[in-house]
Write an enzyme that holds these catalytic residues in place. Structure first.
Site: not given
Length: 268
Positions: A45, A56
């Protein structure tokens, strides 16, 4: 079968590490990617830095801040991706990005250039499946054989999972816990049941992410998940060692080996 889906099998669990592109610079990210793949990554990723990464936690937020201290352009992202792809063309690459950067770049233009650079899948945490933009992007990606990978969380109801099913391909990214990305010490007691339910809804592999960092956690979850996704623990190694590239590369490869070697089917 897509390049991503072909990575998965019933006999083993895949290792999917994550790096934030541009941290601490784009040149070194090619080295980080190479180290992780050599250490056993099955899919990689690549995070596209963004100023407001709502999904995040602190580690990746700081990584994006460091990345955005460099001159940013989507063309640089694509060029870096192509360099990684040229080193390991057999390893599928996936972008994890937010909607704003690709919207401004243009769906068709982005999909075409991402495919050329070696991208096989896209994850966009802030793009719901039931929007006109999702339909447009899905069609742009599908024409090029690029998977649109969707997130399912503990809060996603069954009817919504069934709606996502029409737009999902590659694999399902199952978010193991509430909140944002980050390392956690414990695993939810009902995680296995939740992943089992998700597998029943989707005819796709289900990979678990958010909060996984240690080999023993990865080993346990790989017993029922098709893949293990790890981001914050990888980025912490880069944060702590990125100023010493040779040491950082060594630590990333060793960490990848420790995780990959712990997964179901990997030590056979």
């Amino acid at each position: 079968m897509s390049a991503i889906k072909s990575v998965f099998s019933d006999s083993k669990s895949a290792f999917i590490p994550y790096i934030s592109l541009g941290d601490p610079n784009y040149e070194l990210c090619v080295d980080w990617a190479d180290a992780l793949i050599r250490g056993g990554a099955d899919i990689l990723e690549l995070g596209i830095p963004f100023s407001d990464p709502v999904a995040d936690g602190p580690v990746i937020q700081k990584a994006f801040k460091r990345a955005l201290a460099n001159p940013f352009s989507m063309d640089t992202i694509l060029e870096t991706t192509e360099k990684i792809h040229s080193l390991h063309p057999h390893i599928p690459l996936v972008y994890l990005t937010y909607f704003n950067p690709i919207f401004h770049y243009g769906f068709e233009r982005f999909a075409e250039k991402a495919k050329i650079a070696g991208i096989q899948g896209m994850i966009i945490p802030d793009l719901p499946y039931d929007t006109p933009e999702t339909d447009e992007l899905f069609k742009s990606l599908k024409r090029r054989g690029v998977d649109l990978i969707h997130l399912v969380t503990p809060a996603t109801p069954l009817n919504r999972m069934k709606g996502i099913r029409d737009f999902a391909s590659g694999f399902i990214y199952y978010v193991t816990s509430y909140g944002v990305t980050g390392e956690r010490k414990s695993i939810s007691a009902d995680l296995e049941d939740r992943i089992k339910t998700t597998k029943e809804v989707f005819s796709l592999p289900v990979s678990a992410g958010f909060g996984i960092s240690a080999p023993d956690q990865a080993k346990e979850i790989s017993g029922y998940a098709d893949g293990i996704i790890i981001g914050s623990a990888v980025q912490r190694i880069i944060e702590e060692n990125g100023s010493n590239p040779s040491l950082c590369r060594k630590k990333l490869e060793e960490y990848a080996q420790s995780i990959s070697g712990s997964l179901r089917g990997k030590n056979l």
